[in-house]
Design a protein around this motif. Structure first.
Motif, PDB file in Angstrom:
ATOM      1  N   TYR A 176     -20.622  45.651  46.678  1.00 21.60           N
ATOM      2  CA  TYR A 176     -21.453  45.853  47.562  1.00 21.60           C
ATOM      3  C   TYR A 176     -22.648  44.855  47.426  1.00 21.60           C
ATOM      4  O   TYR A 176     -23.285  44.331  48.138  1.00 21.60           O
TER       5      TYR A 176
ATOM      6  N   TYR B 204     -21.210  47.368  36.538  1.00 28.63           N
ATOM      7  CA  TYR B 204     -22.109  48.129  37.712  1.00 28.63           C
ATOM      8  C   TYR B 204     -23.271  47.971  37.770  1.00 28.63           C
ATOM      9  O   TYR B 204     -24.021  48.518  38.426  1.00 28.63           O
TER      10      TYR B 204
ATOM     11  N   ASP C 239     -22.100  49.758  43.089  1.00 30.18           N
ATOM     12  CA  ASP C 239     -20.704  48.924  43.330  1.00 30.18           C
ATOM     13  C   ASP C 239     -20.775  47.366  43.343  1.00 30.18           C
ATOM     14  O   ASP C 239     -21.641  46.779  44.238  1.00 30.18           O
TER      15      ASP C 239
END
Length: 166
Positions: free
Chosen positions: A120, A141, A117
């Motif tokens: 994150y 990603y 992610d």
């Protein structure tokens, strides 16, 4: 919370936490626990850390070498990263990532890649780089972080065959 290298007695807890952590993840292969086992069996877990609270394993992170255009040039892949579901979003994963990256840097690793992610991992210093490609994965990603030196390689990244665990 204590973060330390995994010990033989942690293996079952790591397997359990990894399965729980990925059970509800939409894009998961549900093989993450088997991936960790395969990397361990192959002897390529360069770093395998657990987070301990009250003598219980509540998180785990693995780092293993990757190749870029078929060459080992001192880069590693982060993953899987697992935190028990009831302890997610409390900083355990971030602490594991930071400690693992610190240990990689001390090993003179050149850099680290991660598939995950972006919201994150960008908070932890990773960034997208379209010059590093993981086949079959949307570029947003797949991220990298330079640890030692300033050179950023380009090419196709391959994780260890253990990531093909079924």
């Amino acid at each position: 919370m204590e973060i330390r290298p995994e010990q033989p007695g942690d293996i079952e807890a790591i397997r359990h936490i990894t399965k729980m952590a990925f059970a509800a993840v939409e894009h998961s292969s549900q093989t993450e626990a088997e991936i960790v086992d395969a990397l361990r069996s192959a002897g390529v877990l360069a770093i395998s850390l657990v987070a301990i609270e009250k003598r219980d394993v509540v998180g785990h992170i693995a780092f293993s070498p990757v190749t870029i255009d078929g060459k080992d040039i001192g880069w590693y892949g982060l993953g899987p990263l697992s935190v028990t579901p009831d302890r997610q979003k409390q900083g355990i994963g971030g602490a594991l990532v930071r400690e693992g990256l610190s240990r990689l840097a001390k090993m003179n690793a050149k850099g680290c890649v991660v598939l995950g992610d972006p919201g994150y991992y960008k908070r932890l210093g990773f960034d997208n780089d379209r010059s590093l490609v993981l086949d079959g994965v949307p570029a947003e990603y797949f991220m990298r972080l330079v640890l030692n030196g300033s050179a950023v390689p380009s090419g196709h990244v391959d994780y260890h065959a253990g990531f093909n665990a079924t």
